[in-house]
Design an enzyme around this catalytic site. Structure first.
Site, PDB file in Angstrom:
ATOM      1  N   ASP A 259      19.961   8.745   0.331  1.00 34.98           N
ATOM      2  CA  ASP A 259      18.611   8.932  -0.008  1.00 34.98           C
ATOM      3  C   ASP A 259      18.576   9.655  -1.366  1.00 34.98           C
ATOM      4  O   ASP A 259      18.390   9.052  -2.383  1.00 34.98           O
ATOM      5  CB  ASP A 259      17.970   9.842   1.072  1.00 34.98           C
ATOM      6  CG  ASP A 259      16.487  10.203   0.994  1.00 34.98           C
ATOM      7  OD1 ASP A 259      15.937   9.755  -0.128  1.00 34.98           O
ATOM      8  OD2 ASP A 259      15.644  10.982   1.756  1.00 34.98           O
ATOM      9  N   SER A 260      18.501  11.089  -1.687  1.00 27.82           N
ATOM     10  CA  SER A 260      18.759  11.615  -2.925  1.00 27.82           C
ATOM     11  C   SER A 260      19.989  11.454  -3.337  1.00 27.82           C
ATOM     12  O   SER A 260      20.066  11.558  -4.943  1.00 27.82           O
ATOM     13  CB  SER A 260      18.434  13.025  -2.810  1.00 27.82           C
ATOM     14  OG  SER A 260      19.432  13.633  -2.132  1.00 27.82           O
TER      15      SER A 260
ATOM     16  N   GLU B 286      28.825   6.542   5.663  1.00 31.10           N
ATOM     17  CA  GLU B 286      27.635   7.217   5.643  1.00 31.10           C
ATOM     18  C   GLU B 286      26.516   6.441   6.273  1.00 31.10           C
ATOM     19  O   GLU B 286      26.378   5.214   6.105  1.00 31.10           O
ATOM     20  CB  GLU B 286      27.114   7.867   4.085  1.00 31.10           C
ATOM     21  CG  GLU B 286      27.210   9.346   4.020  1.00 31.10           C
ATOM     22  CD  GLU B 286      26.015  10.152   4.646  1.00 31.10           C
ATOM     23  OE1 GLU B 286      25.807   9.762   5.873  1.00 31.10           O
ATOM     24  OE2 GLU B 286      25.651  10.960   4.180  1.00 31.10           O
TER      25      GLU B 286
ATOM     26  N   LYS C 128      18.062   4.022  -0.073  1.00 29.92           N
ATOM     27  CA  LYS C 128      16.553   3.728  -0.278  1.00 29.92           C
ATOM     28  C   LYS C 128      16.473   3.520  -1.731  1.00 29.92           C
ATOM     29  O   LYS C 128      17.069   3.876  -2.707  1.00 29.92           O
ATOM     30  CB  LYS C 128      15.946   5.169  -0.083  1.00 29.92           C
ATOM     31  CG  LYS C 128      15.844   5.434   1.553  1.00 29.92           C
ATOM     32  CD  LYS C 128      15.085   6.553   1.681  1.00 29.92           C
ATOM     33  CE  LYS C 128      14.876   6.956   3.275  1.00 29.92           C
ATOM     34  NZ  LYS C 128      14.136   8.491   3.467  1.00 29.92           N
TER      35      LYS C 128
ATOM     36  N   LYS D  50      25.479  13.606  12.085  1.00 30.42           N
ATOM     37  CA  LYS D  50      25.493  12.810  13.191  1.00 30.42           C
ATOM     38  C   LYS D  50      25.104  11.361  12.830  1.00 30.42           C
ATOM     39  O   LYS D  50      25.677  10.453  13.675  1.00 30.42           O
ATOM     40  CB  LYS D  50      24.672  13.279  14.219  1.00 30.42           C
ATOM     41  CG  LYS D  50      24.717  14.657  14.718  1.00 30.42           C
ATOM     42  CD  LYS D  50      23.788  15.126  15.659  1.00 30.42           C
ATOM     43  CE  LYS D  50      23.820  16.462  15.996  1.00 30.42           C
ATOM     44  NZ  LYS D  50      22.396  16.983  16.876  1.00 30.42           N
TER      45      LYS D  50
ATOM     46  N   ILE E 123      23.117   6.894   5.394  1.00 30.71           N
ATOM     47  CA  ILE E 123      21.821   6.498   4.471  1.00 30.71           C
ATOM     48  C   ILE E 123      21.968   7.360   3.074  1.00 30.71           C
ATOM     49  O   ILE E 123      22.723   8.438   3.288  1.00 30.71           O
ATOM     50  CB  ILE E 123      20.441   6.675   5.174  1.00 30.71           C
ATOM     51  CG1 ILE E 123      19.421   6.237   4.110  1.00 30.71           C
ATOM     52  CG2 ILE E 123      20.395   8.273   5.751  1.00 30.71           C
ATOM     53  CD1 ILE E 123      18.054   6.193   5.084  1.00 30.71           C
TER      54      ILE E 123
HETATM   55  P1  IMP Z   1      20.805  12.555   0.641  1.00 30.22           P
HETATM   56  O1  IMP Z   1      19.377  12.899   0.210  1.00 30.22           O
HETATM   57  O2  IMP Z   1      21.246  11.345   0.198  1.00 30.22           O
HETATM   58  O3  IMP Z   1      21.723  13.532   0.592  1.00 30.22           O
HETATM   59  O4  IMP Z   1      20.670  12.407   2.218  1.00 30.22           O
HETATM   60  C1  IMP Z   1      20.734  13.236   3.001  1.00 30.22           C
HETATM   61  C2  IMP Z   1      20.517  12.807   4.536  1.00 30.22           C
HETATM   62  O5  IMP Z   1      19.240  12.870   5.013  1.00 30.22           O
HETATM   63  C3  IMP Z   1      21.133  11.616   4.972  1.00 30.22           C
HETATM   64  O6  IMP Z   1      22.614  11.781   5.065  1.00 30.22           O
HETATM   65  C4  IMP Z   1      20.397  11.496   6.197  1.00 30.22           C
HETATM   66  O7  IMP Z   1      21.159  12.186   7.305  1.00 30.22           O
HETATM   67  C5  IMP Z   1      19.001  12.139   6.106  1.00 30.22           C
HETATM   68  N1  IMP Z   1      18.018  11.047   5.728  1.00 30.22           N
HETATM   69  C6  IMP Z   1      17.557  10.698   4.671  1.00 30.22           C
HETATM   70  N2  IMP Z   1      16.678   9.679   4.767  1.00 30.22           N
HETATM   71  C7  IMP Z   1      16.516   9.533   5.928  1.00 30.22           C
HETATM   72  C8  IMP Z   1      15.618   8.648   6.747  1.00 30.22           C
HETATM   73  O8  IMP Z   1      14.788   7.901   6.160  1.00 30.22           O
HETATM   74  N3  IMP Z   1      15.927   8.803   8.201  1.00 30.22           N
HETATM   75  C9  IMP Z   1      16.674   9.572   8.818  1.00 30.22           C
HETATM   76  N4  IMP Z   1      17.684  10.337   7.994  1.00 30.22           N
HETATM   77  C10 IMP Z   1      17.430  10.416   6.897  1.00 30.22           C
HETATM   78 MG    MG Z   2      23.307  11.993   7.287  1.00 28.50          MG
END
Ligand code: IMP
Ligand code: MG
Length: 182
Positions: free
Chosen positions: A106-107, A102, A134, A46, A104
């Protein structure tokens, strides 16, 4: 102060900064896709719905929008885990110029998963745009357009949530640590 604001540590990106940057991104994308018949924007639900809405409205290139939903299973809701596709696109994307939108990075697991999944569907081209990334170690992923780099903290607002809350704030704020570590 509303109840929501009491749980926020500080504002990281103001509404004005966000809107200015997204207009710039839309202009850059329009330049890069000049001559392309249409862009096939794929928003990741979302979190990306608000960013996608603004980016698409600023974008002066012919485009269509669709959405997919993914879920990353984590232990607490603030840790990312295995990525699962919950809702797929309605149409094939063969020969389309696909732009993954997208919220954000994060990992990096979600972007990596989406790149792998969509590149197997023979699009004419595949690029990604992320609202924020991040500042942390992540899987080496290619993000073609990035709005902002932010510190490695939990952020909310502008589509981003914590346990489904704070999503529709017009700015991005850091959540107080005690809110998500308790
Ligand atoms: P990934 O770790 O890059 O796969 O990110 C996974 C998902 O975690 C992102 O698409 C977001 O939906 C959620 N996410 C990661 N960090 C945050 C944050 O600081 N706030 C809100 N959602 C987050
Ligand atoms: Mg997301």
């Amino acid at each position: 102060m509303t109840d929501l604001q009491q749980e926020l540590a500080r504002v990281l990106l103001s509404e004005e900064e966000i809107q200015t940057r997204i207009k710039e991104m839309a202009a850059q994308i329009a330049t890069d896709y000049a001559g392309v018949e249409r862009i096939y924007m794929v928003g990741i639900l979302k979190g990306a719905f608000i960013f996608m809405a603004d980016l698409a409205r600023y974008l002066r290139t012919n485009h269509v929008v669709d959405f997919i939903a993914v879920s990353s299973y984590g232990r607490k809701g603030v840790e990312s885990g295995e990525v699962r596709l919950l809702m797929d696109l309605r149409e094939p994307i063969t020969d389309e110029h696909v732009l993954i939108v997208e919220d954000i990075v994060d990992s990096g697991k979600t972007i990596q998963y989406l790149n792998e999944t969509f590149s197997g569907r023979q699009p004419a081209s595949l690029k990604t745009v992320a609202f924020v990334q991040k500042e942390r170690e992540h899987i080496p992923v290619s993000v073609d357009y990035l709005g902002f780099t932010i510190p490695d903290v939990w952020v909310v607002g502008y589509g981003l949530d914590y346990a489904e809350r704070f999503r529709t704030l017009p700015y991005v704020a850091e959540l107080k640590k005690e809110v998500y570590t308790k």
